[in-house]
Scaffold this motif. Sequence first.
Motif, PDB file in Angstrom:
ATOM      1  N   VAL A  47       0.870  -1.173   0.000  1.00 59.68           N
ATOM      2  CA  VAL A  47       0.000   0.000   0.000  1.00 59.68           C
ATOM      3  C   VAL A  47       0.907   1.222   0.000  1.00 59.68           C
ATOM      4  O   VAL A  47       1.852   1.316   0.789  1.00 59.68           O
ATOM      5  CB  VAL A  47      -0.920   0.014   1.237  1.00 59.68           C
ATOM      6  CG1 VAL A  47      -1.722   1.289   1.306  1.00 59.68           C
ATOM      7  CG2 VAL A  47      -1.835  -1.203   1.224  1.00 59.68           C
ATOM      8  N   ASP A  48       0.636   2.159  -0.918  1.00 67.76           N
ATOM      9  CA  ASP A  48       1.426   3.394  -1.001  1.00 67.76           C
ATOM     10  C   ASP A  48       0.970   4.320   0.121  1.00 67.76           C
ATOM     11  O   ASP A  48      -0.060   4.973   0.013  1.00 67.76           O
ATOM     12  CB  ASP A  48       1.245   4.041  -2.366  1.00 67.76           C
ATOM     13  CG  ASP A  48       2.133   5.251  -2.569  1.00 67.76           C
ATOM     14  OD1 ASP A  48       2.865   5.627  -1.628  1.00 67.76           O
ATOM     15  OD2 ASP A  48       2.093   5.832  -3.658  1.00 67.76           O
ATOM     16  N   GLU A  49       1.714   4.344   1.195  1.00 66.70           N
ATOM     17  CA  GLU A  49       1.349   5.136   2.386  1.00 66.70           C
ATOM     18  C   GLU A  49       1.359   6.626   2.078  1.00 66.70           C
ATOM     19  O   GLU A  49       0.639   7.388   2.714  1.00 66.70           O
ATOM     20  CB  GLU A  49       2.305   4.832   3.542  1.00 66.70           C
ATOM     21  CG  GLU A  49       2.289   3.381   3.987  1.00 66.70           C
ATOM     22  CD  GLU A  49       0.979   2.943   4.629  1.00 66.70           C
ATOM     23  OE1 GLU A  49       0.220   3.814   5.101  1.00 66.70           O
ATOM     24  OE2 GLU A  49       0.719   1.735   4.645  1.00 66.70           O
ATOM     25  N   VAL A  50       2.166   7.076   1.124  1.00 60.38           N
ATOM     26  CA  VAL A  50       2.246   8.496   0.789  1.00 60.38           C
ATOM     27  C   VAL A  50       0.951   8.960   0.128  1.00 60.38           C
ATOM     28  O   VAL A  50       0.521  10.090   0.313  1.00 60.38           O
ATOM     29  CB  VAL A  50       3.454   8.766  -0.150  1.00 60.38           C
ATOM     30  CG1 VAL A  50       3.498  10.209  -0.601  1.00 60.38           C
ATOM     31  CG2 VAL A  50       4.745   8.367   0.545  1.00 60.38           C
ATOM     32  N   ALA A  51       0.286   8.078  -0.632  1.00 59.37           N
ATOM     33  CA  ALA A  51      -0.914   8.441  -1.369  1.00 59.37           C
ATOM     34  C   ALA A  51      -2.159   8.471  -0.490  1.00 59.37           C
ATOM     35  O   ALA A  51      -3.216   8.877  -0.923  1.00 59.37           O
ATOM     36  CB  ALA A  51      -1.131   7.465  -2.529  1.00 59.37           C
TER      37      ALA A  51
END
Length: 77
Positions: free
Chosen positions: A72-76
């Motif tokens: 999971v892209d935590e930044v997005a």
Amino acid sequence: MSPEPSRPLRADVVYLAPSGRRCRWLPHAGAQRQITAYATFEYLRGPGSRSGGSVWDNQFVLTPPNYQLLRVDEVAR
């Protein structure tokens, strides 16, 4: 964080593909359910983008045992 096998994929989540590129799950025919045989993903165009080009060159498929390769892209979020 990897998707847990017991949790379904989500179309509103940005994932990181095994290659490190940002992608999202494309539910078949708009169904918001887990695909059991395979799932289609599309690479996203840019850092702030939540949509891709929807061309086969920008898409890939994974089978459920390989969902663990996604992050999971935590930044997005």
